[in-house]
Design an enzyme around this catalytic site. Structure first.
Site, PDB file in Angstrom:
ATOM      1  N   GLY A   9       0.802  -1.080   0.069  1.00  0.00           N
ATOM      2  CA  GLY A   9      -0.040   0.050  -0.003  1.00  0.00           C
ATOM      3  C   GLY A   9       0.923   1.194   0.054  1.00  0.00           C
ATOM      4  CG  PHE A  32       9.293  -3.442   9.944  1.00  0.00           C
ATOM      5  CD1 PHE A  32       9.362  -3.855  11.045  1.00  0.00           C
ATOM      6  CD2 PHE A  32       9.382  -4.100   8.581  1.00  0.00           C
ATOM      7  CE1 PHE A  32       9.174  -5.139  11.069  1.00  0.00           C
ATOM      8  CE2 PHE A  32       9.329  -5.373   8.752  1.00  0.00           C
ATOM      9  CZ  PHE A  32       9.220  -5.984   9.985  1.00  0.00           C
ATOM     10  CB  ALA A  33      13.651  -4.097   9.300  1.00  0.00           C
ATOM     11  CG  ASP A  34      17.223  -3.252   6.012  1.00  0.00           C
ATOM     12  OD1 ASP A  34      16.027  -3.598   6.183  1.00  0.00           O
ATOM     13  OD2 ASP A  34      18.282  -3.753   5.466  1.00  0.00           O
ATOM     14  CD  GLU A  35       9.628  -2.252   5.414  1.00  0.00           C
ATOM     15  OE1 GLU A  35       9.286  -3.298   5.074  1.00  0.00           O
ATOM     16  OE2 GLU A  35       9.106  -1.200   5.742  1.00  0.00           O
ATOM     17  CB  THR A 152     -11.467  -2.048   1.966  1.00  0.00           C
ATOM     18  OG1 THR A 152     -10.598  -3.003   1.488  1.00  0.00           O
ATOM     19  CG2 THR A 152     -11.910  -1.324   0.790  1.00  0.00           C
ATOM     20  CG  MET A 215     -18.937  -2.755   6.403  1.00  0.00           C
ATOM     21  SD  MET A 215     -20.262  -3.880   6.443  1.00  0.00           S
ATOM     22  CE  MET A 215     -19.623  -5.462   5.807  1.00  0.00           C
ATOM     23  CG  HIS A 222      -9.344 -12.979   5.749  1.00  0.00           C
ATOM     24  ND1 HIS A 222      -8.438 -12.059   5.639  1.00  0.00           N
ATOM     25  CD2 HIS A 222      -9.429 -13.112   4.572  1.00  0.00           C
ATOM     26  CE1 HIS A 222      -8.395 -11.336   4.514  1.00  0.00           C
ATOM     27  NE2 HIS A 222      -9.161 -12.189   3.762  1.00  0.00           N
ATOM     28  NE  ARG A 334      -2.396  -8.999   4.913  1.00  0.00           N
ATOM     29  CZ  ARG A 334      -1.752  -8.324   3.865  1.00  0.00           C
ATOM     30  NH1 ARG A 334      -0.521  -7.721   4.133  1.00  0.00           N
ATOM     31  NH2 ARG A 334      -2.409  -8.336   2.646  1.00  0.00           N
TER      32      ARG A 334
HETATM   33  P1  NAD Z   1       1.907  -5.358   3.709  1.00  0.00           P
HETATM   34  O1  NAD Z   1       1.964  -6.805   3.797  1.00  0.00           O
HETATM   35  O2  NAD Z   1       2.501  -4.906   2.213  1.00  0.00           O
HETATM   36  O3  NAD Z   1       2.746  -4.724   4.855  1.00  0.00           O
HETATM   37  C1  NAD Z   1       4.023  -5.065   4.835  1.00  0.00           C
HETATM   38  C2  NAD Z   1       4.768  -3.873   5.611  1.00  0.00           C
HETATM   39  O4  NAD Z   1       3.968  -3.751   6.952  1.00  0.00           O
HETATM   40  C3  NAD Z   1       6.246  -4.056   5.729  1.00  0.00           C
HETATM   41  O5  NAD Z   1       6.946  -3.585   4.653  1.00  0.00           O
HETATM   42  C4  NAD Z   1       6.478  -3.283   6.913  1.00  0.00           C
HETATM   43  O6  NAD Z   1       6.509  -1.773   6.507  1.00  0.00           O
HETATM   44  C5  NAD Z   1       5.309  -3.239   7.724  1.00  0.00           C
HETATM   45  N1  NAD Z   1       5.310  -4.236   9.031  1.00  0.00           N
HETATM   46  C6  NAD Z   1       5.201  -5.816   8.769  1.00  0.00           C
HETATM   47  N2  NAD Z   1       5.612  -6.121  10.157  1.00  0.00           N
HETATM   48  C7  NAD Z   1       5.849  -4.968  10.899  1.00  0.00           C
HETATM   49  C8  NAD Z   1       6.215  -5.152  12.248  1.00  0.00           C
HETATM   50  N3  NAD Z   1       6.092  -6.037  13.009  1.00  0.00           N
HETATM   51  N4  NAD Z   1       6.149  -3.656  12.746  1.00  0.00           N
HETATM   52  C9  NAD Z   1       6.323  -2.657  12.096  1.00  0.00           C
HETATM   53  N5  NAD Z   1       6.021  -2.610  10.844  1.00  0.00           N
HETATM   54  C10 NAD Z   1       5.731  -3.999  10.146  1.00  0.00           C
HETATM   55  O7  NAD Z   1       0.577  -4.517   3.640  1.00  0.00           O
HETATM   56  P2  NAD Z   1      -0.196  -4.195   2.444  1.00  0.00           P
HETATM   57  O8  NAD Z   1      -0.291  -5.229   1.433  1.00  0.00           O
HETATM   58  O9  NAD Z   1       0.331  -2.879   2.123  1.00  0.00           O
HETATM   59  O10 NAD Z   1      -1.563  -3.907   3.336  1.00  0.00           O
HETATM   60  C11 NAD Z   1      -1.906  -2.947   4.303  1.00  0.00           C
HETATM   61  C12 NAD Z   1      -3.350  -3.118   4.764  1.00  0.00           C
HETATM   62  O11 NAD Z   1      -4.207  -3.295   3.775  1.00  0.00           O
HETATM   63  C13 NAD Z   1      -3.440  -4.534   5.476  1.00  0.00           C
HETATM   64  O12 NAD Z   1      -4.206  -4.458   6.576  1.00  0.00           O
HETATM   65  C14 NAD Z   1      -3.908  -5.644   4.611  1.00  0.00           C
HETATM   66  O13 NAD Z   1      -4.765  -6.438   5.444  1.00  0.00           O
HETATM   67  C15 NAD Z   1      -4.849  -4.455   3.804  1.00  0.00           C
HETATM   68  N6  NAD Z   1      -5.276  -5.091   2.616  1.00  0.00           N
HETATM   69  C16 NAD Z   1      -4.196  -5.399   1.570  1.00  0.00           C
HETATM   70  C17 NAD Z   1      -4.755  -5.631   0.341  1.00  0.00           C
HETATM   71  C18 NAD Z   1      -3.500  -5.689  -0.843  1.00  0.00           C
HETATM   72  O14 NAD Z   1      -3.920  -5.921  -1.949  1.00  0.00           O
HETATM   73  N7  NAD Z   1      -2.235  -5.619  -0.617  1.00  0.00           N
HETATM   74  C19 NAD Z   1      -6.019  -5.526  -0.191  1.00  0.00           C
HETATM   75  C20 NAD Z   1      -7.026  -5.376   0.839  1.00  0.00           C
HETATM   76  C21 NAD Z   1      -6.590  -5.006   2.196  1.00  0.00           C
END
Ligand code: NAD
Length: 410
Positions: A9, A32-35, A152, A215, A222, A334
């Site tokens: 995102g 988060f980490a070395d991002e 969402t 909602m 899940h 997740r």
């Molecule tokens: P993602 O899985 O890409 O997020 C990963 C990132 O979260 C990492 O790069 C890091 O920056 C951070 N992260 C992970 N573990 C962490 C920790 N322990 N501490 C701090 N930071 C941490 O997430 P996304 O796909 O961007 O999704 C963001 C939100 O959107 C989530 O709630 C997901 O459920 C929801 N979502 C995503 C999608 C999609 O297509 N990607 C679709 C619908 C909903």
């Protein structure tokens, strides 16, 4: 503006928002980490740009590439002092860390955003976002900002090369957005729509954060579909291949999904009797039809809708491969680690404050508790030792509905 996160995102926003004329500076903050370092080094190899492919979104169904150049990428939370708008685009379990990190740096006045307030929000909010914000930031900051939460993430998105590119595989058509205080709703939604380059999804203001909490579709889908798959499993025999997630939903699971949604609608009734506007909270069957329409082949029952929705085909349960090429469930994904403590447990907590019995929800939460090695419900009450890791009202010390309504300005 500051975008918090470093995953799918965040990549999409950091490619799109810098293309919006009305936005001067866009910083990405990842603690988060070395991002942060990884992100900025990678982006530097293509002139600091993040490239987003909007798949099949051109006028003739072709891919469209959008190139945005964030002002900077940092792991220093003091960047929040510059922000009029702060957006979290991370899984909900990461919200708390970002809130604590930026708390000292959020301005209480003088924002260039509407109303002079700093706008802070999450895409998506998941459940209990506003309660956690109030708890961590405290009353003074909470009441000085405009808070928003999307129901969402607007896109199905996958980053393709870290710090460089991501694909938007699909864009939602309509997304609801709750805003606190309500009076700021239309202005805040307009601002967030601008950040999306005024493109889809169309954002719709809904009056209550409780609607985003209740909602939250992930909290129903899940954990319940996971329960459905493993409800008769012996917790040890591996699988030959990953089972299908939505296509594998059977009648019993479809019925469970529907009954959990019925329980949520009973909670809605109690909240409405307290004069809370719950517009936007619908049964999951209606949510499905509104979200996917004609992509659903068979609308005769919830389980058939799950099995025949084009958007859901071929997705499998999260698994880990064993040394001998078999598969075990991955309960650390997740679907469980986010959607139980930041989802169904929050809703269960609100139901408890409303005096609504939730036997179906409890069955799924108790299954998930075992899978996660946690304990949330004890003797029918949300009093287990792990409630504190959830975003339920009980985790933040709320034990009556009156108190919750008053503190969160519902
Ligand atoms: P993602 O899985 O890409 O997020 C990963 C990132 O979260 C990492 O790069 C890091 O920056 C951070 N992260 C992970 N573990 C962490 C920790 N322990 N501490 C701090 N930071 C941490 O997430 P996304 O796909 O961007 O999704 C963001 C939100 O959107 C989530 O709630 C997901 O459920 C929801 N979502 C995503 C999608 C999609 O297509 N990607 C679709 C619908 C909903």
């Amino acid at each position: 503006m500051v975008i918090c996160g470093g995953g799918n995102g965040t990549h999409v926003l950091s490619g799109i928002v810098p293309t919006v004329d009305a936005v001067d500076e866009v910083y990405v903050l990842s603690t988060f980490a070395d991002e942060a370092e990884k992100f900025s080094k990678a982006a530097a190899t293509q002139n600091g740009e993040v490239h987003i492919r909007r798949c099949k979104e051109g006028p003739d169904g072709e891919d469209v590439i959008v190139k945005g150049k964030p002002t900077g990428v940092t792991n220093d939370p003091s960047i929040a002092t510059k922000a009029d708008v702060i957006v979290f685009a991370v899984p909900a379990f990461a919200h708390g860390g970002y809130l604590k990190a930026i708390k000292p740096y959020i301005r209480k006045r003088g924002s260039k955003a509407p109303g002079g307030r700093v706008i802070l929000g999450a895409m998506p909010g998941e459940s209990g976002f506003d309660m956690q914000v109030q708890h961590i930031l405290g009353d003074e900051v909470f009441n000085s900002i405009a808070l928003f939460a999307l129901e969402t993430l607007p896109w199905a998105a996958r980053l393709t090369e870290y710090g460089k590119s991501a694909d938007i595989l699909g864009t939602k058509f309509d997304v609801d957005v709750a805003v606190t205080p309500r009076s700021m709703g239309p202005e805040v939604v307009k601002t967030v729509q601008k950040l999306m380059a005024n493109q889809h999804p169309r954002l719709h203001f809904i009056p209550s954060m409780l609607v985003v909490t209740l909602m939250n579709i992930n909290q129903v889908w899940h954990p319940t579909i996971t329960w459905g798959q493993y409800r008769e499993w012996d917790w040890k025999t591996p699988f030959d291949k990953p089972p299908l997630f939505y296509e594998g939903v059977d009648e019993v699971t479809g019925d469970m999904l529907s009954k959990i949604s019925d329980e949520i609608l009973q909670v809605k009734q109690v909240l409405e009797s307290r004069k809370i506007d719950m517009t936007g909270l619908r049964h999951v069957k209606d949510w499905m039809v509104r979200s996917y329409g004609d992509d659903i082949g068979d609308k005769s029952s919830l389980h058939r809708m799950m099995n025949t929705n084009k958007g859901y085909l071929t997705l499998t349960h999260p698994m880990v491969e064993t040394k001998d090429g078999k598969y075990m469930p991955n309960f650390k994904y997740r679907y469980m680690t986010e959607d139980v403590p930041m989802g169904l447990v929050v809703t269960r907590g609100i139901a408890e404050l409303c005096g609504v019995e939730t036997p179906h929800m409890d069955t799924v939460i108790n299954f998930a508790s075992r899978a996660l090695g946690k304990s949330f419900i004890v003797d029918g009450k949300l009093e287990g030792p792990d409630v504190g890791m959830s975003r339920s009202p009980q985790a933040f010390g709320f034990h009556s509905l009156d108190e919750l309504i008053q503190k969160l300005n519902y």
